[in-house]
Design an enzyme around this catalytic site. Structure first.
Site, PDB file in Angstrom:
ATOM      1  N   HIS A 131      -4.483  14.675  41.737  1.00 11.78           N
ATOM      2  CA  HIS A 131      -3.031  14.807  41.599  1.00 11.78           C
ATOM      3  C   HIS A 131      -2.325  13.496  41.944  1.00 11.78           C
ATOM      4  CE1 HIS A 131       0.660  17.534  42.705  1.00 11.78           C
ATOM      5  NE2 HIS A 131       1.010  16.484  41.992  1.00 11.78           N
TER       6      HIS A 131
ATOM      7  N   HIS B  74      -0.357  21.495  45.507  1.00 12.25           N
ATOM      8  CA  HIS B  74       0.397  21.326  46.762  1.00 12.25           C
ATOM      9  C   HIS B  74       0.852  22.621  47.443  1.00 12.25           C
ATOM     10  CE1 HIS B  74       3.472  21.395  43.686  1.00 12.25           C
ATOM     11  NE2 HIS B  74       3.454  20.111  43.451  1.00 12.25           N
TER      12      HIS B  74
ATOM     13  N   HIS C 212       2.813  23.652  39.305  1.00 16.39           N
ATOM     14  CA  HIS C 212       3.789  23.326  40.348  1.00 16.39           C
ATOM     15  C   HIS C 212       4.524  24.634  40.581  1.00 16.39           C
ATOM     16  CE1 HIS C 212       6.816  20.644  42.409  1.00 16.39           C
ATOM     17  NE2 HIS C 212       7.412  21.829  42.385  1.00 16.39           N
TER      18      HIS C 212
ATOM     19  N   HIS D 132       0.803  10.557  40.402  1.00 22.88           N
ATOM     20  CA  HIS D 132       1.861  10.201  39.447  1.00 22.88           C
ATOM     21  C   HIS D 132       1.897   8.670  39.396  1.00 22.88           C
ATOM     22  CE1 HIS D 132       3.705  14.322  39.595  1.00 22.88           C
ATOM     23  NE2 HIS D 132       3.166  14.309  40.809  1.00 22.88           N
ATOM     24  N   PHE D 133       1.153   8.094  38.460  1.00 24.35           N
ATOM     25  CA  PHE D 133       1.071   6.629  38.401  1.00 24.35           C
ATOM     26  C   PHE D 133       2.155   6.025  37.514  1.00 24.35           C
ATOM     27  CE2 PHE D 133      -3.638   5.849  39.880  1.00 24.35           C
ATOM     28  CZ  PHE D 133      -3.291   6.253  41.155  1.00 24.35           C
ATOM     29  N   ARG D 134       3.055   6.880  36.994  1.00 28.63           N
ATOM     30  CA  ARG D 134       4.354   6.449  36.441  1.00 28.63           C
ATOM     31  C   ARG D 134       4.346   5.734  35.099  1.00 28.63           C
ATOM     32  NH1 ARG D 134       6.704  10.141  39.321  1.00 28.63           N
ATOM     33  NH2 ARG D 134       7.264   9.610  41.448  1.00 28.63           N
TER      34      ARG D 134
ATOM     35  N   ASP E 210      -0.938  13.695  45.775  1.00 25.63           N
ATOM     36  CA  ASP E 210       0.380  13.818  45.136  1.00 25.63           C
ATOM     37  C   ASP E 210       1.132  12.495  45.263  1.00 25.63           C
ATOM     38  OD1 ASP E 210       2.512  14.782  43.740  1.00 25.63           O
ATOM     39  OD2 ASP E 210       3.095  16.307  45.192  1.00 25.63           O
TER      40      ASP E 210
ATOM     41  N   HIS F 297       8.436   6.292  44.630  1.00 26.90           N
ATOM     42  CA  HIS F 297       9.800   5.942  44.202  1.00 26.90           C
ATOM     43  C   HIS F 297      10.174   4.705  45.000  1.00 26.90           C
ATOM     44  CE1 HIS F 297      10.424   9.797  42.145  1.00 26.90           C
ATOM     45  NE2 HIS F 297       9.888  10.388  43.205  1.00 26.90           N
TER      46      HIS F 297
ATOM     47  N   ASN G 295       4.598  13.858  33.960  1.00 26.83           N
ATOM     48  CA  ASN G 295       6.068  13.726  34.041  1.00 26.83           C
ATOM     49  C   ASN G 295       6.492  12.264  34.054  1.00 26.83           C
ATOM     50  OD1 ASN G 295       4.902  13.541  36.637  1.00 26.83           O
ATOM     51  ND2 ASN G 295       6.805  14.122  37.639  1.00 26.83           N
TER      52      ASN G 295
HETATM   53  O1  DOR Z   1       8.063  15.516  45.065  1.00 25.89           O
HETATM   54  C1  DOR Z   1       7.611  15.488  43.929  1.00 25.89           C
HETATM   55  N1  DOR Z   1       7.540  14.331  43.242  1.00 25.89           N
HETATM   56  N2  DOR Z   1       7.196  16.612  43.367  1.00 25.89           N
HETATM   57  C2  DOR Z   1       6.900  16.666  42.062  1.00 25.89           C
HETATM   58  O2  DOR Z   1       6.627  17.734  41.583  1.00 25.89           O
HETATM   59  C3  DOR Z   1       6.955  15.473  41.227  1.00 25.89           C
HETATM   60  C4  DOR Z   1       6.843  14.254  42.023  1.00 25.89           C
HETATM   61  C5  DOR Z   1       7.253  13.035  41.272  1.00 25.89           C
HETATM   62  O3  DOR Z   1       6.790  12.861  40.147  1.00 25.89           O
HETATM   63  O4  DOR Z   1       8.012  12.231  41.809  1.00 25.89           O
HETATM   64 ZN    ZN Z   2       2.956  15.999  41.940  1.00 27.49          ZN
END
Ligand code: DOR
Ligand code: ZN
Length: 405
Positions: free
Chosen positions: A42, A221, A167, A44-46, A294, A298, A76
């Protein structure tokens, strides 16, 4: 060949070991303990579209520094990964970025469930690790918030032999809770608005869909006791339900809003510390299968915005293993449980082939989490300043050895 001399197994046996490699190197591994290369189910490498937060050049270095050799990336992004062609584009971008830095990080992609694009699922079934379903809105605009669509996704996934990763936060309850909330709009409001009932309701619904369609279900999560109770009984019932928790839900709690402020905002939110023990017990009982970092970076600029504008999510891939090893020293986890949580169970659930990847850890190394040393592009950690005992020293990926400083 890579020759490891005097490395320790988790049982304390001292062994020599050789790993296939085009390099010929010998590592004096005295005092170092071997673990399998970690799998992060899990992250999120953006990429694409959010590269100001992270890209695969920085993220792959962060993964290696954290002892990870395999990651599963979430859909996402901008645009989200919801069509076959976007999936292909995403692979091409990632492969180019990894090539640039010369790190052949193993990775898999989750495909995003989107109401308008269910027809794409069979087209990508062989190329994705699973389908990601946001039952409630989080970062980005992916969401499946009506029952008809949820039923459709679970049915299509089952037919295509795909696991569904959820999720689990119920969008309707979430909206209702937001509308009813009359307290101050502080960061701590996040845990009140996105409360445990919001998560519990979604977990219950996801399990009922698995019961109906036989879909393999991976609950992302898991953060609270009521969710664990549902997962426990689903497992006892023999349903193909698997569960993940995160380092932040194990090691942070609602009191952290005071110091971390916006950096503590994450979905699902941090809970009261009483849930930590429940999560550890669930690990011991086999109710929790995996740990996902996870990793959701940001920028600090984004996280410093007031509540309501501050995005949810925190980085984690570089600190997860040290946190778990530190928990081993506190008698909260066994080393075998750490292996099970960070590689063995994920390999089984997601049917990954075996490999020779390893991480050599110094169980006695004590170091503070130092933000200035992090490889993640966002450059911060919710665990900054935490002194942890047990750190990775070498990560071996596809016969290449990376020294971690
Ligand atoms: O806190 C979170 N950040 N929960 C998510 O489901 C997505 C993730 C994100 O992509 O920033
Ligand atoms: Zn996530």
């Amino acid at each position: 060949m890579i020759h490891l001399k005097n490395a320790q197994t988790i049982d304390g046996n001292v062994i020599d070991l050789s790993i296939q490699s085009s390099d010929d190197i010998t590592i004096k591994a005295d005092g170092l303990t071997i673990l399998p290369g970690l799998i992060d189910p899990h992250v999120h490498f953006r990429t694409p579209g959010l590269e100001h937060k992270e890209d695969w050049r920085t993220a792959a270095k962060a993964a290696i520094a954290g002892g990870y050799t395999t990651v599963f990336d979430m859909p996402n992004t901008l645009p989200p990964t919801i069509t076959e062609s976007r999936l292909k584009d995403k692979h091409a971008i990632i492969n180019a970025q990894l090539k640039e830095i010369g790190i052949p990080l193993r990775y898999q992609l989750f495909f995003g469930a989107d109401k308008q694009h269910f027809n794409q699922i069979p087209l990508v079934a062989k190329d994705v690790i699973g389908i990601k379903v946001f039952m409630g809105c989080s970062t980005g605009d992916l969401v499946i918030d009506d029952d008809e669509s949820l039923h459709a996704v679970f049915e299509i996934a089952a037919k295509n032999n795909l696991i569904v990763a959820v999720h689990a936060e119920d969008e309707h309850l979430l909206q209702e809770s937001k509308a009813n909330y009359k307290g101050p709009m502080t960061y701590a409001a996040h845990s009140v608005i996105r409360n445990i009932e919001v998560a519990r309701t979604a977990v219950e619904k996801a399990i009922s869909l698995t019961r109906k369609y036989g879909t393999r279900l991976y609950i992302l999560h898991v953060s609270s006791k009521p969710e664990l109770a549902l997962i426990k009984s689903a497992k006892q019932e023999g349903l193909p339900v698997f569960a993940e928790t995160t380092p932040h839900h194990l090691f942070l709690d609602e009191s952290n809003y005071e110091t971390l402020k916006g950096r503590a905002v994450v979905n699902p939110p941090l809970r009261l510390s009483e849930h930590h023990i429940e999560l550890f017990n669930a690990i011991h009982e086999g109710i929790i299968d995996t740990i996902g970092s996870d990793h959701a970076p940001h920028t600090l600029h984004e996280k410093e915005k007031p509540y309501g504008q501050c995005p949810s999510g925190m980085p984690g891939i570089e600190t997860t293993l040290p946190l778990l090893l530190n928990a081993y020293h506190q008698n909260l986890l066994l080393l075998q449980e750490i292996i099970s949580l960070t590689s063995e169970r994920a390999r089984k659930i997601f049917h990954l082939a075996e490999n020779d990847d390893m991480v050599l850890v110094d169980l006695n190394k004590i170091k503070k989490v130092d933000e200035s040393k992090l490889k993640t592009k966002c450059g911060w950690s919710p665990f900054a300043g935490h002194e942890l005992k047990g750190w990775p020293v070498y990560t071996i990926l596809e016969g290449r050895c990376y020294t971690i400083d």
